[in-house]
Scaffold this active site. Structure first.
Site, PDB file in Angstrom:
ATOM      1  N   SER A 170       0.734  -1.245   0.012  1.00 33.85           N
ATOM      2  CA  SER A 170      -0.047   0.054   0.060  1.00 33.85           C
ATOM      3  C   SER A 170       0.780   1.376   0.058  1.00 33.85           C
ATOM      4  CB  SER A 170      -0.958   0.031   1.323  1.00 33.85           C
ATOM      5  OG  SER A 170      -1.736   1.121   1.043  1.00 33.85           O
ATOM      6  N   LYS A 205      -4.635  -6.480   3.338  1.00 37.77           N
ATOM      7  CA  LYS A 205      -4.578  -5.374   2.554  1.00 37.77           C
ATOM      8  C   LYS A 205      -6.149  -4.875   1.911  1.00 37.77           C
ATOM      9  CE  LYS A 205      -2.993  -2.015  -0.231  1.00 37.77           C
ATOM     10  NZ  LYS A 205      -3.713  -2.077  -1.447  1.00 37.77           N
ATOM     11  N   HIS A 230      -7.414  -3.097   4.872  1.00 39.10           N
ATOM     12  CA  HIS A 230      -7.207  -1.559   4.834  1.00 39.10           C
ATOM     13  C   HIS A 230      -7.690  -1.030   3.637  1.00 39.10           C
ATOM     14  CE1 HIS A 230      -4.626   1.042   2.442  1.00 39.10           C
ATOM     15  NE2 HIS A 230      -3.988   1.214   3.532  1.00 39.10           N
ATOM     16  N   ASN A 231      -7.983  -1.482   2.387  1.00 41.98           N
ATOM     17  CA  ASN A 231      -8.715  -0.574   1.442  1.00 41.98           C
ATOM     18  C   ASN A 231     -10.154  -0.078   1.992  1.00 41.98           C
ATOM     19  OD1 ASN A 231      -6.241  -0.989   0.198  1.00 41.98           O
ATOM     20  ND2 ASN A 231      -7.208  -1.482  -1.929  1.00 41.98           N
ATOM     21  N   GLU A 234      -9.764   2.315   4.034  1.00 43.62           N
ATOM     22  CA  GLU A 234      -9.529   3.438   3.351  1.00 43.62           C
ATOM     23  C   GLU A 234     -10.879   3.968   2.605  1.00 43.62           C
ATOM     24  OE1 GLU A 234      -6.175   2.575   0.040  1.00 43.62           O
ATOM     25  OE2 GLU A 234      -7.507   3.076  -1.268  1.00 43.62           O
TER      26      GLU A 234
HETATM   27  C1  6PG Z   1      -3.146   1.732  -1.518  1.00 42.55           C
HETATM   28  C2  6PG Z   1      -4.326   1.868  -2.169  1.00 42.55           C
HETATM   29  C3  6PG Z   1      -4.172   1.371  -3.729  1.00 42.55           C
HETATM   30  C4  6PG Z   1      -5.358   1.612  -4.744  1.00 42.55           C
HETATM   31  C5  6PG Z   1      -6.531   0.453  -4.678  1.00 42.55           C
HETATM   32  C6  6PG Z   1      -7.759   1.584  -4.374  1.00 42.55           C
HETATM   33  O1  6PG Z   1      -3.142   0.908  -0.479  1.00 42.55           O
HETATM   34  O2  6PG Z   1      -2.188   1.985  -2.107  1.00 42.55           O
HETATM   35  O3  6PG Z   1      -5.484   1.197  -1.643  1.00 42.55           O
HETATM   36  O4  6PG Z   1      -4.039  -0.162  -3.405  1.00 42.55           O
HETATM   37  O5  6PG Z   1      -5.374   3.030  -4.545  1.00 42.55           O
HETATM   38  O6  6PG Z   1      -6.600  -0.039  -5.757  1.00 42.55           O
HETATM   39  O7  6PG Z   1      -8.394   1.624  -5.543  1.00 42.55           O
HETATM   40  P1  6PG Z   1      -9.905   1.660  -5.743  1.00 42.55           P
HETATM   41  O8  6PG Z   1     -10.497   3.223  -5.116  1.00 42.55           O
HETATM   42  O9  6PG Z   1      -9.884   1.786  -7.356  1.00 42.55           O
HETATM   43  O10 6PG Z   1     -10.477   0.606  -5.374  1.00 42.55           O
END
Ligand code: 6PG
Length: 465
Positions: free
Chosen positions: A126, A180, A183-184, A187
């Protein structure tokens, strides 16, 4: 046979990672499906060129790496990874290690680890391009002995939090990609909550983009200090060169997604782990892309009466609301990780996960350091019950309630903040309302219920006879 490591796939992330590896002093051999890309990359690598060996075929790539080999795949998640493994594995020796560093679905990583005819790791990386180039957060999955073979490289290239590398082995098989994915998911929720605050400032309080940016810039000096708040301030403060208008005002309000947030939500449902803030964020992205339907709705129902009277909300209350929402969202994410750890038998190291997220990754923030401390004290406890965070929630949940309530009264959608509040209220309500659900289930399906008075289970109402 001079390179310590190999890398396949010189797209944005692969190229940045290869440069990072070379810069940390490791000789690296690289290969890309389009040979010209490989040579252009090498030509542009400047003083790192001597550490990088460009190769024109997979055979050459393999030959350029010292055995036992380690080769990082940085190709798009999905079929491309399977194809690349199928092409590479026959060329490799039995001890050679393939490392998938893309954003794989952890179920695919589980499968690849089980099917692998040689050593395999799946690692979550990430930090976007900048992170890959100068120090990402790395979440490893696969056999520990394989991780140990390459951990010196991964730790060297990772971000450092006060000198500690943000690269950790999470567990077997897809554990790294699972972490991960969560994490997303977090995010998505963090981004969504910031976007909702922006919406209230813009539509409720009449702030222009520059004023919104100034709010986020100020918040980034306090408890909310984080990469996402920082970049939100920058995004809001940027002027569009073509129109001289705030850039934010010319960006279409439809959010893209590659799917990692969605995977997290689907998995949470399988695990029966409640992550409503993350679910709300995924729903909000899906809804954002229905622009035409939203336009039709505005014509049909009229725009909501969005402007608020002066003093309805203060920016300080919104900061407290954001703090509260953020704690609740992260608490949900960690509870989900804990549920997966049990369900998959992974023993995921929760405090370590908070630690590797402190630097390098997209959700890095000061608060994650406090979360790491709280999870070290008690890894199994919901963060909202940890003393440090429960005190924060006690002083901030009123503000979250005010913000969510005023947003609702003024027709401004705030689904992630709202679901955070609902989670908070549900989590502090001992006597809930599922007794009604149990009564209904028993009424129409004789599913049985437990009694409060004598503790008996499998009981039925009079309708059973
Ligand atoms: C990271 C991000 C990276 C990317 C994702 C999210 O941790 O570096 O999460 O992996 O930005 O692909 O993308 P989307 O918003 O397109 O789902």
């Amino acid at each position: 046979m001079t390179s310590e490591i190999g890398l396949v796939g010189l797209g944005t992330m692969g190229a940045a990672l290869a440069m990072n590896i070379a810069e940390k002093g490791f000789d690296i051999a690289v290969w890309n499906r389009t040979t010209q890309v490989t040579h252009d990359f090498h030509a542009a690598s400047g003083e790192l060129a001597s550490k990088i060996t460009p190769t024109d075929s997979l055979e050459d790539l393999v030959t350029a790496i010292r055995a036992p080999r380690a080769i990082i795949l940085m190709v798009p998640a999905g079929q491309a990874v399977d194809d690349q493994i199928a092409a590479l594995r026959p060329l490799l020796g039995p001890d050679d290690l393939i490392i998938d560093a893309g954003n794989a679905n952890f179920h695919d990583t589980n499968r690849r680890a089980r099917e692998a005819t040689g050593p395999f790791l799946g690692i979550g990386v990430s930090g976007g391009e900048e992170g890959a180039r100068h120090g990402p957060s790395i979440m490893g999955g696969g056999k520990r002995e394989y991780w140990d073979r390459v951990s010196h490289v991964l730790e060297a290239i990772s971000a450092k939090y006060e000198g500690t590398p943000c690269a950790t082995w999470m567990g077997e098989e897809g554990a790294g990609h699972f972490v991960k994915a969560v994490h997303n998911g977090i995010e998505y929720a963090d981004m969504q909550m910031i976007a909702e605050i922006y919406g209230i400032l813009r539509d409720g309080m009449g702030y222009d983009a520059g004023a919104v940016g100034a709010v986020f810039d100020r918040w980034n000096e306090g408890p909310l200090r984080s990469y996402l708040v920082e970049i939100s301030g920058k995004v809001a403060g940027t002027t569009d060169a073509a129109t001289n208008a705030p850039l934010l005002d010319v960006i279409v309000d439809a959010a893209g997604q590659k799917g990692t947030g969605r995977w997290t939500v689907i998995e949470a449902q399988h695990l029966a782990a409640p992550i409503p803030a993350i679910e709300a964020a995924v729903v909000a992205r899906n809804l954002s892309s229905r622009r035409d339907a939203r336009a039709e709705g505005e014509v049909l129902f009229g725009a909501a009466p969005r402007p608020m009277a002066d003093g309805t909300l203060t920016v300080d209350a919104m900061e407290q609301a954001m703090i509260c929402g953020k704690i609740l969202c992260y608490a949900q994410g960690f509870v989900m990780i804990s549920a997966a750890s049990d369900a998959f038998g992974w023993a995921l190291p929760l405090p370590e996960i908070a630690r590797v997220w402190r630097e390098g990754c997209i959700i890095r923030s000061d608060m994650l350091n406090d979360m790491a401390s709280a999870l070290t004290d008690d890894p199994m406890r919901n963060l909202m019950f940890a003393p440090f965070f429960s005190e924060k929630l006690k002083t901030s949940h009123d503000a979250l309630r005010q913000v969510v309530a005023q947003a609702a009264l003024h027709g401004i959608p705030a689904p992630a903040l709202g679901s955070g509040l609902t989670y908070f209220d549900a989590m502090r309500t001992h006597r809930g309302t599922a007794n009604m659900i149990q009564g209904q289930r028993d009424f129409f399906g004789l599913h049985g219920f437990a009694r409060l008075d004598d503790g008996s289970t499998g009981q039925h109402g009079p309708w059973a006879h």
